[in-house]
Design a protein around this motif. Sequence first.
Motif, PDB file in Angstrom:
ATOM      1  N   ILE A  75       0.737  -1.305  -0.101  1.00 33.01           N
ATOM      2  CA  ILE A  75       0.043  -0.057  -0.015  1.00 33.01           C
ATOM      3  C   ILE A  75       0.930   1.322  -0.078  1.00 33.01           C
ATOM      4  N   GLY A  78       2.575   1.828  -3.424  1.00 34.10           N
ATOM      5  CA  GLY A  78       1.742   2.050  -4.310  1.00 34.10           C
ATOM      6  C   GLY A  78       1.269   3.479  -4.410  1.00 34.10           C
ATOM      7  N   LEU A  79       0.929   3.907  -3.057  1.00 38.55           N
ATOM      8  CA  LEU A  79       0.647   5.372  -2.792  1.00 38.55           C
ATOM      9  C   LEU A  79       1.765   6.334  -3.199  1.00 38.55           C
ATOM     10  N   ILE A 268      -0.489  -6.157  -4.146  1.00 42.05           N
ATOM     11  CA  ILE A 268      -1.324  -5.340  -3.510  1.00 42.05           C
ATOM     12  C   ILE A 268      -1.168  -4.002  -4.134  1.00 42.05           C
ATOM     13  N   VAL A 272      -3.574  -1.135  -5.854  1.00 42.56           N
ATOM     14  CA  VAL A 272      -3.499   0.119  -5.485  1.00 42.56           C
ATOM     15  C   VAL A 272      -3.247   1.093  -6.607  1.00 42.56           C
ATOM     16  N   ALA A 276      -6.100   3.996  -8.135  1.00 42.42           N
ATOM     17  CA  ALA A 276      -5.989   5.182  -8.412  1.00 42.42           C
ATOM     18  C   ALA A 276      -6.089   5.736  -9.667  1.00 42.42           C
TER      19      ALA A 276
END
Length: 670
Positions: A75, A78-79, A268, A272, A276
């Motif tokens: 997470i 990915g962010l 994951i 993500v 997005a």
Amino acid sequence: METARLVWSRLPHSEEGELDGVELLSNTSNRNGVDSLDYEVIENYAYREEQAQRGKLYVGYNVGVKWFFALLIGIGTGLAAVFINISVENFAGWKFSLTFNIIQKSYVAGFLIYILINLALVFSSVYIITQFAPAAAGSGIPEIKGYLNGIDIPGILLFRTLIGKIFGSIGSVGGGLALGKEGPLVHIGACIASLLGQGGSTKYHLSSRWLQGFKSERDRRDLVTCGCAAGVAAAFRAPVGGVLFALEEVTSWWRSQLMWRVFFTSAIVAVVVRAAMGWCKSGNCGHFGSGGFIIWDISDGQEDYSFEELLPMAVIGIIGGLLGALFNQLTIYITRWRRNYLHKKGNRVKIYEACLISVITSVISFGLPLLRKCSPCPDSDPDSEIECPRAPGMYGNYVNFYCSKDKEYNDLATIFFNTQDDAIRNLFSAKTIHEFSAQSLLTFLVMFYTLAVVTFGTAVPAGQFVPGIMIGSTYGRLVGIFTVNHYKKLNIEEGTYALLGAASFLGGSMRMTVSLCVIMVEITNNLKLLPLIMLVLLISKVCILLVYSIWIDVLQNVLTLFPSQAVGDAFNEGLYEEQARLRGIPLLESRPKYEMRKMTAREACGNQKVLSLPRVVKVADVVSILRSNKHNGFPVIDHTRNGETLVIGLMLRRYNSPTGTSSIQDRFPA
């Protein structure tokens, strides 16, 4: 233990000042400041007693925490990738929109604005690196590779390195330099994983006790491996390619339990990033739309290939091997010159250098298209959604730049005056035959190749994957033009040859095979091209080996008066291996060099003697040994009843520090 620490603290002062652990490590370690890491489990009495006290509940809890950390790494990475891509695309979109609007009135004013915006972005990047996070310069992959192979480089996994890598990448890539953000994303994923493993950053008061579950180096290594795979998956939206990249390129070990967690982390990241991008398609992210992330869908490209096309495809593989090896060698020369002469003068010179390269890059990307004559738009294809020319203020395919007529476009501006992602998308595009002329492609190849060589090594976060794709796709499309003109077939797509050229150059430069092949298939969404990508990668690899073998024979005949080591030093390895060597990271090869096959241990040690420690040793003796040499490891020996010497373990220098987490008594209890 408390008595030993008290005795250590009462040691007499040295001539240069107080003797502490940090000074001891920094002054007596090797000149590059690297240190060894111990990933082995010490099977001593204390360890076995601790394991016996752990029940099944604790084991299940430990496994659950590892999977939870894998989720957090995916997470977080990915962010971070989404934030970097949105920022870069918006900065680039504002820059090009403003420049296109200004050049409608004055090209001189647009030229100045374009240079100033790029200069401001690059200056912000190099200032962050030089003043805040020096370890964030470069791609970071050689340093992470060294860490996963047991070499600790100071500062590479700190919180400030993570922040510097994120914002420095935004400035350097948004500023139009000939580099990418994919290598830094691998470093970012590793930093996020390391910070999670140690519970955050205590210096900036961002730590949590319940996250501090992985204090051993072995556990942190597993987390950093997950972070590396997550970085590749986030950069290319290639989860399988991320797993294979970690397996093939950065690690020297592997086990099945870790592979499952790495695969889960990459999955994951893909979820993500996809979520997005779906949110941004509705217009919530400014200039960031369906593009931005590296994914070029050419599923509507060339459907099939004939046997006679294998020859030009083989030529692409040969060109990629040669140009990739030349690129590595040129970067070695320039990096050595920077290290020995330029960067020794301080951070101010590093800032001047990056700003000068930014100005030169802006002048070339804006000025060269002005010298190119515009081409008439081709007949519109009813099935194609590509508009020719683009409306004023827009960038993409068929850019209208310095054209006197309405139905004209500038093919050189279509590559130069664009973001790198859009330029690659244009080169890969299908149903755009004769969009680029051979003169424009050759001009761009020479200039961008030179800029990539010069830019790589500056004090900014820099990845070489996207510049490699740019270079390879350019000469690949050039070969595609000659193939179309020679065979006179309408089903041959120049974009397919551009893709093969990109794969060949990356294979010739980075020397990756399996992971690179899978990454190229995932980012193009075309499984039919898999055999062709495998072909050019194998040819580029064979070409390098063939040229090296011929060159070895020539040197052995010419350099008969020199030792065999002189022959081996004449060649370069993969890009990351060479950069690791230039940074002083002592990577241990999986196989010995050819000239080392007959070398004995005595010849390898030279004049340096192996220093050992007894099972029971005085603190003063340890201090004396540490100050008198630069070794990072000391064998611990004991004697049997019949007098035979027995090696019972290895003590690293870092474990002999008074501020370390363990000592000789901890590692080898009596």
